[in-house]
Structure formats: C-alpha cells, structure tokens
Design a protein around this motif. Structure first.
Motif, mmCIF file in Angstrom:
data_model
loop_
_atom_site.group_PDB
_atom_site.id
_atom_site.type_symbol
_atom_site.label_atom_id
_atom_site.label_comp_id
_atom_site.label_asym_id
_atom_site.label_seq_id
_atom_site.Cartn_x
_atom_site.Cartn_y
_atom_site.Cartn_z
ATOM 1 N N ALA A 38 43.290 28.203 22.290
ATOM 2 C CA ALA A 38 43.795 29.539 21.950
ATOM 3 C C ALA A 38 42.772 30.624 22.247
ATOM 4 O O ALA A 38 43.094 31.666 22.846
ATOM 5 C CB ALA A 38 44.187 29.578 20.478
ATOM 6 N N VAL A 39 41.523 30.397 21.842
ATOM 7 C CA VAL A 39 40.484 31.413 22.049
ATOM 8 C C VAL A 39 39.948 31.349 23.471
ATOM 9 O O VAL A 39 39.623 32.384 24.064
ATOM 10 C CB VAL A 39 39.341 31.227 21.035
ATOM 11 N N GLY A 40 39.863 30.152 24.040
ATOM 12 C CA GLY A 40 39.330 30.020 25.391
ATOM 13 C C GLY A 40 40.136 30.791 26.415
ATOM 14 O O GLY A 40 39.572 31.361 27.366
ATOM 15 N N LEU A 41 41.442 30.833 26.235
ATOM 16 C CA LEU A 41 42.289 31.555 27.185
ATOM 17 C C LEU A 41 42.030 33.055 27.156
ATOM 18 O O LEU A 41 42.300 33.756 28.141
ATOM 19 C CB LEU A 41 43.770 31.268 26.885
ATOM 20 N N SER A 42 41.504 33.556 26.042
ATOM 21 C CA SER A 42 41.240 34.995 25.962
ATOM 22 C C SER A 42 40.011 35.392 26.767
ATOM 23 O O SER A 42 39.692 36.579 26.878
ATOM 24 C CB SER A 42 41.069 35.435 24.499
ATOM 25 N N GLY A 43 39.302 34.409 27.345
ATOM 26 C CA GLY A 43 38.226 34.749 28.272
ATOM 27 C C GLY A 43 38.747 35.527 29.464
ATOM 28 O O GLY A 43 38.010 36.286 30.110
ATOM 29 N N PHE A 44 40.029 35.347 29.768
ATOM 30 C CA PHE A 44 40.657 36.131 30.838
ATOM 31 C C PHE A 44 40.547 37.620 30.547
ATOM 32 O O PHE A 44 40.273 38.432 31.434
ATOM 33 C CB PHE A 44 42.129 35.729 30.971
ATOM 34 N N ALA A 45 40.755 37.974 29.262
ATOM 35 C CA ALA A 45 40.660 39.377 28.869
ATOM 36 C C ALA A 45 39.256 39.913 29.097
ATOM 37 O O ALA A 45 39.077 41.046 29.543
ATOM 38 C CB ALA A 45 41.057 39.537 27.400
ATOM 39 N N PHE A 46 38.247 39.089 28.790
ATOM 40 C CA PHE A 46 36.879 39.548 29.017
ATOM 41 C C PHE A 46 36.600 39.722 30.502
ATOM 42 O O PHE A 46 35.962 40.696 30.911
ATOM 43 C CB PHE A 46 35.866 38.576 28.427
ATOM 44 N N GLY A 47 37.058 38.778 31.313
ATOM 45 C CA GLY A 47 36.829 38.900 32.753
ATOM 46 C C GLY A 47 37.414 40.174 33.325
ATOM 47 O O GLY A 47 36.775 40.869 34.118
ATOM 48 N N VAL A 48 38.635 40.483 32.890
ATOM 49 C CA VAL A 48 39.293 41.705 33.364
ATOM 50 C C VAL A 48 38.551 42.938 32.868
ATOM 51 O O VAL A 48 38.289 43.882 33.631
ATOM 52 C CB VAL A 48 40.759 41.735 32.894
ATOM 53 N N THR A 49 38.219 42.953 31.578
ATOM 54 C CA THR A 49 37.536 44.111 30.995
ATOM 55 C C THR A 49 36.168 44.328 31.623
ATOM 56 O O THR A 49 35.763 45.463 31.901
ATOM 57 C CB THR A 49 37.377 43.916 29.473
ATOM 58 N N SER A 50 35.425 43.241 31.826
ATOM 59 C CA SER A 50 34.089 43.345 32.408
ATOM 60 C C SER A 50 34.144 43.882 33.825
ATOM 61 O O SER A 50 33.373 44.775 34.192
ATOM 62 C CB SER A 50 33.409 41.973 32.384
ATOM 63 N N ALA A 51 35.073 43.357 34.622
ATOM 64 C CA ALA A 51 35.209 43.842 36.000
ATOM 65 C C ALA A 51 35.643 45.301 36.024
ATOM 66 O O ALA A 51 35.172 46.091 36.851
ATOM 67 C CB ALA A 51 36.206 42.969 36.755
ATOM 68 N N GLY A 52 36.507 45.657 35.082
ATOM 69 C CA GLY A 52 36.943 47.050 35.011
ATOM 70 C C GLY A 52 35.853 47.985 34.546
ATOM 71 O O GLY A 52 35.927 49.205 34.770
ATOM 72 N N SER A 53 34.817 47.445 33.900
ATOM 73 C CA SER A 53 33.698 48.263 33.441
ATOM 74 C C SER A 53 32.643 48.472 34.522
ATOM 75 O O SER A 53 31.678 49.188 34.299
ATOM 76 C CB SER A 53 33.037 47.609 32.215
ATOM 77 N N GLY A 54 32.832 47.824 35.656
ATOM 78 C CA GLY A 54 31.906 48.017 36.759
ATOM 79 C C GLY A 54 30.935 46.876 36.986
ATOM 80 O O GLY A 54 30.110 46.942 37.900
ATOM 81 N N LEU A 55 30.988 45.803 36.189
ATOM 82 C CA LEU A 55 30.095 44.679 36.401
ATOM 83 C C LEU A 55 30.588 43.842 37.580
ATOM 84 O O LEU A 55 31.803 43.753 37.820
ATOM 85 C CB LEU A 55 29.997 43.803 35.151
ATOM 86 N N THR A 56 29.664 43.237 38.287
ATOM 87 C CA THR A 56 30.028 42.407 39.418
ATOM 88 C C THR A 56 30.568 41.062 38.932
ATOM 89 O O THR A 56 30.444 40.716 37.755
ATOM 90 C CB THR A 56 28.815 42.157 40.328
ATOM 91 N N LEU A 57 31.132 40.311 39.858
ATOM 92 C CA LEU A 57 31.645 38.988 39.511
ATOM 93 C C LEU A 57 30.521 38.096 38.987
ATOM 94 O O LEU A 57 30.699 37.378 37.995
ATOM 95 C CB LEU A 57 32.293 38.354 40.750
ATOM 96 N N LEU A 58 29.364 38.145 39.631
ATOM 97 C CA LEU A 58 28.235 37.322 39.200
ATOM 98 C C LEU A 58 27.761 37.722 37.812
ATOM 99 O O LEU A 58 27.475 36.860 36.964
ATOM 100 C CB LEU A 58 27.085 37.444 40.211
#
Length: 258
Positions: A38-58
């Motif tokens: 349940a919580v692991g799937l919410s890592g998708f939200a972090f990936g999207v938010t982080s990329a939208g904040s300007g951080l690179t994929l790495l």
C-alpha cells in the motif's frame, strides 16, 4: 526414598515481551505485505513530485535509495519546488527524519539483531516498519514483520519512484494532482485503527493541532518535531488528574482526626 523435584530454573527467554500468544507467521506476513504494498506504491507520487520540482532522474532515484523516508523526501522536494534554499530544504528534511532515530531505540531492543545486520536494518527503520513491528506479540513475529515490510516497501518504493519520475512529463502539472499528500494519507489510514484508548486519541489530536498551528511559522520539518511534545503534555495532565481524583477520594473518606 521420596522422589525429589528439582526447583524450576528461570532462564532468559528469547523474547523481551514475556508470555504471549503465538501469532501465525502467515498472518504476520500478510499484514506486512499489506502495508508494504500500500505504501510502496505511493513512491510513484514522490517520483512525479520530485521530477516536477526540477530534480533529475538520478537525483530522484538517489533520494529514494539512500534517504528512504517518504516524509523527509517530500519535505525536501516541496521546499525546493517553492524556491527554498537547498541547504534549508535539506536541513528541514533532516530534522523531520530524526524521528527514525527514536524508533530505532525501541526496535533495537525488540529485534535484537546480530551486530553485523544492524547497519543494514537501520535503513529500514521508518514509520511503516515501526507500525508493523511494535504490535507483534513475539520477537520472531516482530522480526518477520520488520523484514517483510522493509523489503517489500524498499523494493516497491524505489521501483515506483523510477516509474513516477519517468512518467512525470505525461502527467503535466503535478501540483494539480496533489500527489504529495498520498504517502501521508496512506500512513494516517494505517495509524488510525491503532489509536484505541482515549489517551492515544487525545495525544494524536493535540499533535495534529500543534503541527497545523506551527506550520506557517516554523521551517519545514520543525512542526513535526515539536508535535512530539503532545505525548508528555497529555501524560502530565493525565497524571495530575489522577492525583486530583485520589485526593478528592481521600477527602470524601471518613478518617481519624487530622
């Protein structure tokens, strides 16, 4: 000659919790998998938010691999997205993650892992593994719960972080989706059923009020730390009330002249 019975010898058991009913391993695994997935799937939200904040994929993937504490990660990228100083954002995330050190103090006693495994297990000391481990009745169950939750959550969180970062462009404006609230919402849903007594509910309510009240005036991460004061405050008031009730009961009881 009468048969002699040797006196019982008390030896230290393998569990620090004392006598307790055994919990089937399958039930522990089921509960741990439920939380981890349940919580692991919410890592998708972090990936999207982080990329939208300007951080690179790495940078995004490195945060999930090395930091691995969702609240601190969201606090960091949220502060950066708001135009905050990177050092200030990192400091806020650090202070927010300090709570895991307190979790570790308790879990180290419950799990009693071999010394060589402790540095590795420390990476998994987070809200969710603590929530699954603490209610377990035996050390064996606690170890299973901690391991299954940590492994499942760490694997899924990092995998979905990668997927979210790669798919951020397809979602467009990430702020409009409100994905940064996904992980805290999931954890609150897991925590709520554990608040069974009035003291626990009052403590949680006061902690929420402290966070909401201090959020506009303190840097990111600090309100969560201050909210920890809710526990000693409630326990102090409960103790004062108990003392007052005892005094009142004594005054109402007829006694010898004083």
């Amino acid at each position: 000659m009468a048969e002699q019975t040797a006196p019982p010898q008390h030896t230290a058991g393998p569990d620090v919790r004392g006598p307790a009913e055994e919990k089937p391993d399958a039930a522990v695994v089921r509960d741990a998998l439920g939380v981890g997935i349940a919580v692991g799937l919410s890592g998708f939200a972090f990936g999207v938010t982080s990329a939208g904040s300007g951080l690179t994929l790495l940078q995004t993937c490195a945060l999930s691999l090395l930091v691995f504490t969702g609240a601190s990660q969201f606090a960091l990228v949220g502060a950066l997205a708001a135009g905050g100083n990177p050092y200030t954002a990192a400091a806020g995330a650090f202070f927010l993650g300090i709570r895991n050190a307190f979790y570790g103090l308790r879990l180290s006693q419950l799990l009693s892992l071999p010394r060589v495994l402790r540095p590795l297990a420390a990476q998994w000391v987070i809200d969710e593994t603590t929530a699954v481990t603490l209610p377990q009745p035996t050390r064996r169950a606690a170890r299973i719960g901690f391991t299954v939750t940590g492994l499942t959550l760490y694997t899924l969180w990092n995998l979905t972080t990668l997927i979210g970062a790669l798919g951020a462009e397809a979602l467009g404006d990430t702020d409009a989706w409100g994905l940064d609230a996904a992980s805290p919402a999931v954890f609150l849903a897991l925590l709520a059923p554990m608040l069974k007594s009035t003291t626990e509910r009052v403590t949680a309510g006061l902690a929420v009020l402290l966070v909401l009240g201090l959020l506009p005036v303190l840097p990111a991460g600090a309100p969560v730390l201050v909210s920890a004061l809710a526990a000693p405050v409630v326990l102090f008031l409960k103790g004062r009330r108990g003392t007052a009730d005892e005094i009142a009961a004594e005054d109402m009881t007829p006694g010898e002249g004083r």
